[in-house]
Design an enzyme around this catalytic site. Sequence first.
Site, mmCIF file in Angstrom:
data_model
loop_
_atom_site.group_PDB
_atom_site.id
_atom_site.type_symbol
_atom_site.label_atom_id
_atom_site.label_comp_id
_atom_site.label_asym_id
_atom_site.label_seq_id
_atom_site.Cartn_x
_atom_site.Cartn_y
_atom_site.Cartn_z
ATOM 1 C CE LYS A 1 -1.758 1.771 3.888
ATOM 2 N NZ LYS A 1 -1.852 3.230 4.098
ATOM 3 C CG ASN A 2 2.588 2.625 3.611
ATOM 4 O OD1 ASN A 2 1.465 3.121 3.554
ATOM 5 N ND2 ASN A 2 3.102 2.176 4.735
ATOM 6 N NE ARG B 1 1.535 12.963 6.869
ATOM 7 C CZ ARG B 1 1.774 14.173 7.347
ATOM 8 N NH1 ARG B 1 0.784 14.918 7.752
ATOM 9 N NH2 ARG B 1 3.004 14.629 7.437
ATOM 10 C CB CYS C 1 -4.434 6.582 11.072
ATOM 11 S SG CYS C 1 -5.099 5.173 10.166
ATOM 12 N NE ARG D 1 0.509 10.263 10.370
ATOM 13 C CZ ARG D 1 -0.002 9.220 9.733
ATOM 14 N NH1 ARG D 1 0.774 8.219 9.388
ATOM 15 N NH2 ARG D 1 -1.255 9.157 9.409
ATOM 16 N N PRO D 2 3.656 16.323 11.140
ATOM 17 C CG PRO D 2 5.256 17.660 12.178
ATOM 18 C CD PRO D 2 4.545 16.337 12.304
ATOM 19 C CG MET D 3 2.452 18.672 5.692
ATOM 20 S SD MET D 3 2.909 17.328 4.568
ATOM 21 C CE MET D 3 3.353 18.265 3.097
ATOM 22 C CG ASP D 4 8.187 20.131 10.568
ATOM 23 O OD1 ASP D 4 7.857 18.981 10.204
ATOM 24 O OD2 ASP D 4 8.662 20.376 11.695
ATOM 25 C CG LEU D 5 10.690 16.696 8.997
ATOM 26 C CD1 LEU D 5 10.639 15.232 9.408
ATOM 27 C CD2 LEU D 5 12.048 17.292 9.342
ATOM 28 C CG ASP E 1 2.749 1.288 9.603
ATOM 29 O OD1 ASP E 1 2.300 2.093 10.447
ATOM 30 O OD2 ASP E 1 2.875 1.577 8.402
ATOM 31 C CB ILE F 1 7.535 6.066 14.688
ATOM 32 C CG1 ILE F 1 8.703 5.060 14.616
ATOM 33 C CG2 ILE F 1 7.342 6.752 13.343
ATOM 34 C CD1 ILE F 1 10.038 5.666 14.274
ATOM 35 N NE ARG G 1 -6.866 5.130 5.345
ATOM 36 C CZ ARG G 1 -5.841 5.317 6.192
ATOM 37 N NH1 ARG G 1 -5.971 5.004 7.460
ATOM 38 N NH2 ARG G 1 -4.697 5.809 5.760
#
Length: 422
Positions: free
Chosen positions: A22-23, A94, A118, A123-127, A308, A330, A400
């Site tokens: 999936k990923n 995500r 989920c 899980r921010p977008m800064d990176l 996971d 994580i 999902r």
Amino acid sequence: MDSILVTGNGPLNGQIPIAGAKNACLTLMPATLLSEEPLTLTNAPRLSDIKTMTALLQSLGAEVSSLQDGQVIAMSSHNLTSQTADYDIVRKMRASNLVLGPLLARFGQAVVSLPGGCAIGARPMDLHMEGLEALGAEIELKDGYLHARAPGGLKGAVHEMRFASVGATENIVMAATLAKGTTVLKNAAREPEIVDLVECLRKMGAQISGEGSSTIEIHGVDRLHGATHQVVTDRIELGTYMLAPAICGGEVELLGGRMSLVDSFAAKLDAAGVSVTETQNGLKVARKNGRVQAVDVVTEPFPGFPTDLQAQMMALMCTAEGVSVLEERIFENRFMHAPELVRMGANIEVHGGTATVTGVETLKGARVMATDLRASVSLILAGLAAEGETTVSRVYHLDRGYEHVVRKLEGVGAKIERIKGE
């Protein structure tokens, strides 16, 4: 709303085919945005997240067709009509943020809603933003959307990430394929899904080296062409089904499995008293003898123990002999399945990012609720080993990430059925 009814039914025996990752597939699909020529993916998993990514790409004007019962995805982005990824689609998943790098690289602009998925942490977008800004992007957060521009095009740079984020690595690598000059990405994530993405991008004409290590080097090219690529085996589905005979007893062969995808996980199973051996067709898993032993787990970026698989491993530890400590490094909110396992008779204490599990002889069937994707399957695994019936509600999470979970477990002797909701 659908639910899944599981009845403890003893040992499991037989074979389970493992789907494409999936990923990996969710990362490969946005790569079509980098080229005008067609990109075709084979061995695609048939999941609701794949449908969500399909809808997102189509909303941008891409052509996406599902062939061969969904196992082949044919895409073309020769006539995109938009560079805006709307909230209504992005909020569901995500991985939707992975259109940011490709759109910015090819068109010099992108507007992408902050993503959902989920509820397992910020899980921010800064990176992602820091990496793209290092390549010359100008990014502004406004009204819940990232507005990204690169008027003069992206330019290669040396960038070291503060954390080895998988998603940020993928976004930056895709963007850098069309940047002017050379990009060196340090402290890159090393997951097999990234290796798979790079193999696909290389088929499309990208010049990349170092995938699978912490430093990836990308030499930008003027354009990418079309390709056909087979999605790598899903290591998380593989690990999940490896736990089924570990929890229930019996012997199950996971078709398509590879030890290289689950080395650290298999080592923990071995320490717990579960045998994992390679076969001509995959991996064979069985308990060595009697009750499994408690082992400690710390989740880490690949090649460490996968976050996971933490929820599923906790389900195994619930009936292990002894006390195990599971430390989540994580995501900061990933023990929501613990109270549901306690409802089934598990002995679990959670303190911050650490869960202490004292094994019990048996679990008892109960009505439980899935809180996220991996939690949902952990409750099913626990139900397979419990006395009596377990009903898992809110199983839309399950759709999902796992295709045909009822069929696959039934095929090895589990007593499991999906109950349609009203």
